[in-house]
Design an enzyme around this catalytic site. Structure first.
Site, mmCIF file in Angstrom:
data_model
loop_
_atom_site.group_PDB
_atom_site.id
_atom_site.type_symbol
_atom_site.label_atom_id
_atom_site.label_comp_id
_atom_site.label_asym_id
_atom_site.label_seq_id
_atom_site.Cartn_x
_atom_site.Cartn_y
_atom_site.Cartn_z
ATOM 1 N N HIS A 1 30.139 20.368 56.723
ATOM 2 C CA HIS A 1 29.656 19.422 55.711
ATOM 3 C C HIS A 1 30.200 18.010 55.854
ATOM 4 C CE1 HIS A 1 28.219 18.898 51.278
ATOM 5 N NE2 HIS A 1 27.292 18.552 52.167
ATOM 6 N N ASP B 1 36.419 24.551 47.831
ATOM 7 C CA ASP B 1 35.612 23.613 47.059
ATOM 8 C C ASP B 1 35.784 23.821 45.566
ATOM 9 O OD1 ASP B 1 33.601 21.704 48.275
ATOM 10 O OD2 ASP B 1 33.342 23.417 49.589
ATOM 11 N N ASP B 2 35.966 22.735 44.854
ATOM 12 C CA ASP B 2 35.839 22.719 43.389
ATOM 13 C C ASP B 2 36.829 23.614 42.654
ATOM 14 O OD1 ASP B 2 33.764 21.070 43.966
ATOM 15 O OD2 ASP B 2 32.166 22.415 43.341
ATOM 16 N N CYS C 1 33.075 16.574 47.852
ATOM 17 C CA CYS C 1 33.357 17.461 48.969
ATOM 18 C C CYS C 1 33.411 16.713 50.298
ATOM 19 C CB CYS C 1 32.277 18.535 49.011
ATOM 20 S SG CYS C 1 32.157 19.412 50.551
#
Length: 277
Positions: A115, A18-19, A56
């Protein structure tokens, strides 16, 4: 991707984080030591033109299904909206990679953050109230993965998360840290696939480096002071390194600095900024 000489089908390990910035890791010009990833890159292919879906959840849904996020049902986030493209979880008329590879004899496994299966809420206090048979909250197990260990919700505390495996809700180990435990789970799954003499598809999804930027104290201590040179210096250094690696055209100058970002010299709390980076 790795091919076992005794297998006619390759093993596939798909890692998602993520990120992460384009130049964060060593093999893309970053100063952060990532020797294992660098070694994989040196013997493989580094893609220089990669796209995500801005957030995401949509990016995950698209990667899992090969569809545009709206087609997959996760056009925004995991909050439910009464429209097929924004229902917040994978649509039933989509197929995940695992659902396609299962009939081909693959051992399919998932470790880490899911997620893309709706909002997983807690009940009052800290008690879980997860309905594992709820079709509006699909899990990796209901979408083709034979093994799972991880967090079905989004990000959160790296040292304490609500976890699930293929048997349901499990307790967080006392020494839990997401990166270490997801890696260990992934290795166990690969061993199980080898014992079963099956090629594997393993999707390994880390929380890191998503906010809140948690790391063990000893890891943070090793890098205290490393970023006192400031973000402008780091930015320029990474740009030059990318050009030296041939990942950026040498004719491309560095882009203008963001006018809303103040220079490092004007940082009010440089020690805090150094620790945060």
């Amino acid at each position: 991707m790795q091919t076992n000489p005794e297998q006619d089908r390759p093993n596939i390990l798909l890692i998602l984080v993520d990120d992460m910035g384009y130049s964060d890791i060593g093999c893309f010009g970053g100063e952060i030591p990532t020797p294992n990833l660098d070694r994989l890159a040196s013997g493989g292919v580094r893609l220089t033109s990669v796209y995500n879906s801005a957030r995401c959840c949509p990016s995950r849904a698209s990667l899992l299904t090969g569809l545009h996020p709206h087609q997959a049902g996760v056009g925004h986030m995991v909050n439910h909206r009464p429209l097929p493209g924004y229902q917040g979880y994978l649509r039933e008329n989509t197929a995940t990679i695992a659902e396609v590879l299962n009939p081909a004899g693959y051992f399919t496994a998932y470790a880490g953050k899911w997620h893309c299966g709706g909002v997983w809420k807690r009940a009052d206090g800290d008690q879980l109230n997860w309905r594992l048979d709820d079709p509006t909250h699909p899990t990796p197990m209901s979408r083709g993965f034979k093994r799972y260990y991880g967090n079905p919700a989004g990000g959160g505390n790296y040292f304490r998360q609500h976890l699930m495996n293929e048997n349901g809700v499990i307790e967080t180990p006392p020494d839990f840290y997401t990166t270490d435990h997801y890696t260990s789970a992934a290795m166990r799954m690969m061993d199980e696939a080898r014992e079963a003499d099956q090629p594997f598809f393993l999707h390994l999804c880390y929380n890191a480096p998503h906010w809140p930027l948690h790391a063990p104290e000893e890891n943070i201590a090793r890098f205290r002071g490393k970023y006192q040179c400031g973000w402008d210096h780091i930015r320029t250094s990474r740009h030059e390194e990318l050009k030296g690696m041939g990942l950026l055209d040498k004719r491309w100058p560095i882009s203008p600095r963001d006018e809303d970002s103040h220079p490092w010299e004007d940082a009010e709390l440089p020690d805090w900024e150094d620790a945060r980076m």
